[in-house]
Design an enzyme around this catalytic site. Structure first.
Site, PDB file in Angstrom:
ATOM      1  N   SER A  36      -9.857   0.737 -28.022  1.00  0.00           N
ATOM      2  CA  SER A  36      -8.903   1.672 -28.618  1.00  0.00           C
ATOM      3  C   SER A  36      -7.783   1.966 -27.615  1.00  0.00           C
ATOM      4  O   SER A  36      -7.011   1.088 -27.280  1.00  0.00           O
ATOM      5  CB  SER A  36      -9.634   2.939 -29.073  1.00  0.00           C
ATOM      6  OG  SER A  36      -8.803   3.791 -29.823  1.00  0.00           O
ATOM      7  N   GLU A  95       4.604   5.429 -42.386  1.00  0.00           N
ATOM      8  CA  GLU A  95       6.052   5.372 -42.229  1.00  0.00           C
ATOM      9  C   GLU A  95       6.483   4.407 -41.128  1.00  0.00           C
ATOM     10  O   GLU A  95       7.588   4.492 -40.623  1.00  0.00           O
ATOM     11  CB  GLU A  95       6.585   6.775 -41.928  1.00  0.00           C
ATOM     12  CG  GLU A  95       6.310   7.777 -43.046  1.00  0.00           C
ATOM     13  CD  GLU A  95       6.814   9.170 -42.702  1.00  0.00           C
ATOM     14  OE1 GLU A  95       6.952   9.444 -41.498  1.00  0.00           O
ATOM     15  OE2 GLU A  95       7.064   9.951 -43.624  1.00  0.00           O
ATOM     16  N   HIS A 142      -7.557  -0.218 -34.210  1.00  0.00           N
ATOM     17  CA  HIS A 142      -7.981   0.323 -35.522  1.00  0.00           C
ATOM     18  C   HIS A 142      -7.076  -0.263 -36.599  1.00  0.00           C
ATOM     19  O   HIS A 142      -6.653   0.429 -37.525  1.00  0.00           O
ATOM     20  CB  HIS A 142      -7.883   1.846 -35.546  1.00  0.00           C
ATOM     21  CG  HIS A 142      -8.652   2.537 -34.472  1.00  0.00           C
ATOM     22  ND1 HIS A 142     -10.005   2.766 -34.554  1.00  0.00           N
ATOM     23  CD2 HIS A 142      -8.259   3.054 -33.289  1.00  0.00           C
ATOM     24  CE1 HIS A 142     -10.412   3.403 -33.466  1.00  0.00           C
ATOM     25  NE2 HIS A 142      -9.364   3.581 -32.679  1.00  0.00           N
TER      26      HIS A 142
END
Length: 309
Positions: free
Chosen positions: A149, A167, A191
């Site tokens: 991560s 967005e 992710h």
């Protein structure tokens, strides 16, 4: 970098352990490390210099819940018979000059950076003696930098640190800064599949098509050797975004917050055991459906064609 002796293992993560960019803190860390036990952590041990006897330092700098996260990683490594695992909670820059901390990093065969907030990680470690030691060991020793991560996102010289998935293809929504610079000319997002981050990587690459975008799904990672040979590990997907063939975009013409158009961006999808040569930009699918047919010449029978008329 030339003649890199170390290995890089970057992992897409499972769930976020406290990144301000996500706003959701899942404290049930134990359940979210299960995927490591059957694949990726085991591969880290296997690839390390002394395997189960390698010195592994788990570094929790990125996390806002370091005690819980660190304990679970140590438990997971020990479950896989790693016999020499340490834990470093480095939460302030002054700790990076502690002689005992530097000695432990110098002696490590593997450093494992946990998830959390990659901007926290780079702002604490960037430009320190500890950072220099890691870069030197990666360049010159049989050493592994492993990160999940945030730890993965921070490994490259360009780093995405903020940007909403919804967005991400609006100009200015993706924020990029400098990472820890173990590997050049790539940018990494984590992710990736589960959080719909394709647009984030598209925007990062269209702004500088020289860099290769790497999107790591959960339970998925890349093993990078010789600074260029990438192998997909874990059970999920790795998405590669190659912008070198982009023909056109409106990036510089639209205002902030407006949609970005891109013509002719190339996307590759990797799964376990597939490889990609970062220097020559060539991908090989491990279990290709065409492999058995590669050496069979194509034969055309004119008579058969006539019979179809």
């Amino acid at each position: 970098m030339d003649n890199v002796q170390g290995k890089l293992i970057i992992i897409g993560g499972a769930v976020d352990k406290g990144s301000f960019t996500e706003g959701t803190y899942d404290l049930n860390v134990a359940n979210n490390l299960n995927f490591f036990e059957t694949g990726i952590l085991k591969r880290i041990i296997k690839e390390s210099k002394y395997q189960e006897n390698s010195r592994i330092e788990v570094i929790t700098t990125a996390s806002i819940i370091p005690l819980e996260v660190g304990a679970e990683y140590v438990k997971a490594f020990e479950y896989l018979n790693a016999k020499n695992v340490g834990l470093l909670h480095i939460g302030r820059r002054e700790q990076t000059t502690d002689p005992d901390v530097l000695k432990r990093i110098q002696a490590a065969d593997v450093v494992m950076f946990t998830g959390g907030d990659q901007l926290r990680l780079t702002s604490i470690l960037g430009g320190t003696k500890l950072h220099d030691i890691i870069l030197d060991k990666y360049q010159n020793e049989e050493f592994i930098y492993a990160g999940t991560s945030a730890g993965a996102a921070a490994a490259s010289n360009n780093m995405i640190y903020q940007g909403s998935s919804q967005e991400a293809l609006l100009k200015g929504e993706v924020k990029i800064t400098s990472g820890l610079s173990l590997i050049q000319n790539v940018i990494i997002d984590t992710h990736f599949v589960q959080r719909g981050r394709m647009g984030r990587l598209f925007q990062a690459v269209v702004g500088n098509p020289r860099i290769l975008g790497i999107g790591l799904g959960e339970d998925t990672g890349l093993l990078i050797t010789n600074d260029s040979n990438m192998e997909a590990i874990g059970s999920g997907l790795v998405i590669l975004v190659d912008g070198r063939s982009i023909m056109d975009t409106n990036l510089t013409q639209v205002e902030l917050g407006k949609p970005i158009s891109i013509n002719n961006m190339i996307v590759h999808v990797m799964s376990m055991f597939d490889t990609y040569d970062l220097k020559n930009h060539k991908m090989e699918i491990h279990n290709s459906q065409y492999f058995s047919a590669l050496d069979i010449p194509v034969e055309l029978n004119d008579n058969s064609i006539e019979g179809l008329e």
